[in-house]
Scaffold this motif. Sequence first.
Motif, PDB file in Angstrom:
ATOM      1  N   GLU A   7       0.821  -1.206   0.000  1.00 49.18           N
ATOM      2  CA  GLU A   7       0.000   0.000   0.000  1.00 49.18           C
ATOM      3  C   GLU A   7       0.854   1.255   0.000  1.00 49.18           C
ATOM      4  N   ASP A   8       1.998   1.198   0.658  1.00 48.28           N
ATOM      5  CA  ASP A   8       2.860   2.373   0.742  1.00 48.28           C
ATOM      6  C   ASP A   8       3.788   2.503  -0.464  1.00 48.28           C
ATOM      7  N   ASN A   9       3.863   1.472  -1.274  1.00 50.06           N
ATOM      8  CA  ASN A   9       4.799   1.473  -2.383  1.00 50.06           C
ATOM      9  C   ASN A   9       4.078   1.069  -3.664  1.00 50.06           C
ATOM     10  N   LEU A  10       3.200   1.915  -4.154  1.00 46.53           N
ATOM     11  CA  LEU A  10       2.521   1.632  -5.407  1.00 46.53           C
ATOM     12  C   LEU A  10       3.412   2.131  -6.541  1.00 46.53           C
ATOM     13  N   ILE A  11       4.302   1.251  -6.965  1.00 47.17           N
ATOM     14  CA  ILE A  11       5.325   1.624  -7.933  1.00 47.17           C
ATOM     15  C   ILE A  11       4.717   2.148  -9.229  1.00 47.17           C
ATOM     16  N   ILE A  12       3.587   1.610  -9.624  1.00 42.06           N
ATOM     17  CA  ILE A  12       2.984   2.048 -10.887  1.00 42.06           C
ATOM     18  C   ILE A  12       2.539   3.506 -10.819  1.00 42.06           C
ATOM     19  N   TYR A  13       2.187   3.977  -9.623  1.00 38.47           N
ATOM     20  CA  TYR A  13       1.802   5.377  -9.462  1.00 38.47           C
ATOM     21  C   TYR A  13       3.025   6.278  -9.597  1.00 38.47           C
ATOM     22  N   ALA A  14       4.135   5.839  -9.053  1.00 32.21           N
ATOM     23  CA  ALA A  14       5.376   6.606  -9.190  1.00 32.21           C
ATOM     24  C   ALA A  14       5.805   6.654 -10.652  1.00 32.21           C
ATOM     25  N   VAL A  15       5.644   5.550 -11.349  1.00 32.55           N
ATOM     26  CA  VAL A  15       5.985   5.508 -12.769  1.00 32.55           C
ATOM     27  C   VAL A  15       5.091   6.459 -13.562  1.00 32.55           C
ATOM     28  N   ALA A  16       3.803   6.481 -13.242  1.00 35.09           N
ATOM     29  CA  ALA A  16       2.874   7.388 -13.934  1.00 35.09           C
ATOM     30  C   ALA A  16       3.278   8.839 -13.727  1.00 35.09           C
ATOM     31  N   GLU A  17       3.835   9.143 -12.573  1.00 37.59           N
ATOM     32  CA  GLU A  17       4.252  10.516 -12.264  1.00 37.59           C
ATOM     33  C   GLU A  17       5.536  10.915 -12.996  1.00 37.59           C
ATOM     34  N   VAL A  18       6.537  10.052 -12.959  1.00 36.47           N
ATOM     35  CA  VAL A  18       7.863  10.478 -13.424  1.00 36.47           C
ATOM     36  C   VAL A  18       8.335   9.815 -14.720  1.00 36.47           C
ATOM     37  N   ALA A  19       7.775   8.673 -15.068  1.00 33.92           N
ATOM     38  CA  ALA A  19       8.217   7.975 -16.282  1.00 33.92           C
ATOM     39  C   ALA A  19       7.036   7.321 -16.984  1.00 33.92           C
ATOM     40  N   PRO A  20       6.107   8.128 -17.499  1.00 35.43           N
ATOM     41  CA  PRO A  20       4.891   7.561 -18.092  1.00 35.43           C
ATOM     42  C   PRO A  20       5.156   6.625 -19.270  1.00 35.43           C
ATOM     43  N   HIS A  21       6.304   6.765 -19.910  1.00 39.77           N
ATOM     44  CA  HIS A  21       6.630   5.878 -21.028  1.00 39.77           C
ATOM     45  C   HIS A  21       6.862   4.431 -20.565  1.00 39.77           C
ATOM     46  N   LEU A  22       7.060   4.200 -19.272  1.00 42.54           N
ATOM     47  CA  LEU A  22       7.256   2.852 -18.732  1.00 42.54           C
ATOM     48  C   LEU A  22       5.981   2.253 -18.134  1.00 42.54           C
ATOM     49  N   GLU A  23       4.901   3.006 -18.170  1.00 46.50           N
ATOM     50  CA  GLU A  23       3.680   2.571 -17.502  1.00 46.50           C
ATOM     51  C   GLU A  23       3.128   1.261 -18.065  1.00 46.50           C
ATOM     52  N   ASN A  24       3.178   1.074 -19.355  1.00 50.76           N
ATOM     53  CA  ASN A  24       2.646  -0.142 -19.955  1.00 50.76           C
ATOM     54  C   ASN A  24       3.367  -1.380 -19.438  1.00 50.76           C
ATOM     55  N   ILE A  25       4.674  -1.355 -19.416  1.00 49.94           N
ATOM     56  CA  ILE A  25       5.442  -2.521 -18.946  1.00 49.94           C
ATOM     57  C   ILE A  25       5.196  -2.773 -17.459  1.00 49.94           C
ATOM     58  N   MET A  26       5.060  -1.698 -16.677  1.00 50.87           N
ATOM     59  CA  MET A  26       4.802  -1.868 -15.245  1.00 50.87           C
ATOM     60  C   MET A  26       3.406  -2.434 -14.996  1.00 50.87           C
ATOM     61  N   ALA A  36      -5.712  -0.248  -7.235  1.00 47.52           N
ATOM     62  CA  ALA A  36      -5.569   0.299  -5.883  1.00 47.52           C
ATOM     63  C   ALA A  36      -5.609   1.822  -5.942  1.00 47.52           C
ATOM     64  N   ARG A  37      -5.693   2.429  -4.778  1.00 45.29           N
ATOM     65  CA  ARG A  37      -5.638   3.888  -4.672  1.00 45.29           C
ATOM     66  C   ARG A  37      -4.355   4.272  -3.944  1.00 45.29           C
ATOM     67  N   ASP A  38      -3.830   5.440  -4.275  1.00 44.38           N
ATOM     68  CA  ASP A  38      -2.615   5.890  -3.606  1.00 44.38           C
ATOM     69  C   ASP A  38      -2.943   6.439  -2.217  1.00 44.38           C
ATOM     70  N   ARG A  39      -1.946   6.927  -1.522  1.00 45.65           N
ATOM     71  CA  ARG A  39      -2.139   7.439  -0.155  1.00 45.65           C
ATOM     72  C   ARG A  39      -3.151   8.565  -0.082  1.00 45.65           C
ATOM     73  N   SER A  40      -3.301   9.309  -1.168  1.00 45.84           N
ATOM     74  CA  SER A  40      -4.246  10.425  -1.208  1.00 45.84           C
ATOM     75  C   SER A  40      -5.642   9.988  -1.625  1.00 45.84           C
ATOM     76  N   GLY A  41      -5.808   8.702  -1.920  1.00 43.14           N
ATOM     77  CA  GLY A  41      -7.106   8.191  -2.332  1.00 43.14           C
ATOM     78  C   GLY A  41      -7.375   8.318  -3.823  1.00 43.14           C
ATOM     79  N   ARG A  42      -6.348   8.685  -4.595  1.00 44.59           N
ATOM     80  CA  ARG A  42      -6.526   8.852  -6.035  1.00 44.59           C
ATOM     81  C   ARG A  42      -6.386   7.527  -6.778  1.00 44.59           C
ATOM     82  N   THR A  43      -7.112   7.418  -7.878  1.00 46.41           N
ATOM     83  CA  THR A  43      -6.974   6.277  -8.768  1.00 46.41           C
ATOM     84  C   THR A  43      -5.807   6.538  -9.717  1.00 46.41           C
ATOM     85  N   LEU A  44      -5.416   5.515 -10.438  1.00 42.36           N
ATOM     86  CA  LEU A  44      -4.310   5.671 -11.381  1.00 42.36           C
ATOM     87  C   LEU A  44      -4.639   6.701 -12.454  1.00 42.36           C
TER      88      LEU A  44
END
Length: 127
Positions: A7-26, A36-44
């Motif tokens: 829950e604290d490490n939603l890597i796909i959310y971090a990828v969406a923020e900083v490296a969207p070109h890697l989102e498909n592979i992740m 899942a939702r991130d800590r702020s309750g947001r969806t991907l």
Amino acid sequence: RWIPPSEDNLIIYAVAEVAPHLENIMTIYYRDAVFARDRSGRTLSQVEFHAALRRGSQSFKANASFYANATDSQIESRDPLSGLYPFMMLASGDCSDVDAVNFLLRRYPEMLTSNTNTVIDILIRLL
């Protein structure tokens, strides 16, 4: 999968923020995290929308469909990093996009009336 999901490490959310070109592979490796939702309750999709606005990569004139295809939840949710609603993010900064602001507010004018106190508080903090 080389990074264990949690829950604290939603890597796909971090990828969406900083490296969207890697989102498909992740997404292939972290399928469960997509729902899942991130800590702020947001969806991907909200994270992706806010990240694109922060990057300034979607001008209304160049990609009006980006705004036309935005969901209500994307338009109504505040970005936890800036504390701003999407129309505010577009109105502030060096590259403000008045056409996009106009489009979002015309699409959802209740944004101003239903959140009047919140909007005023945010605007006061920005000044």
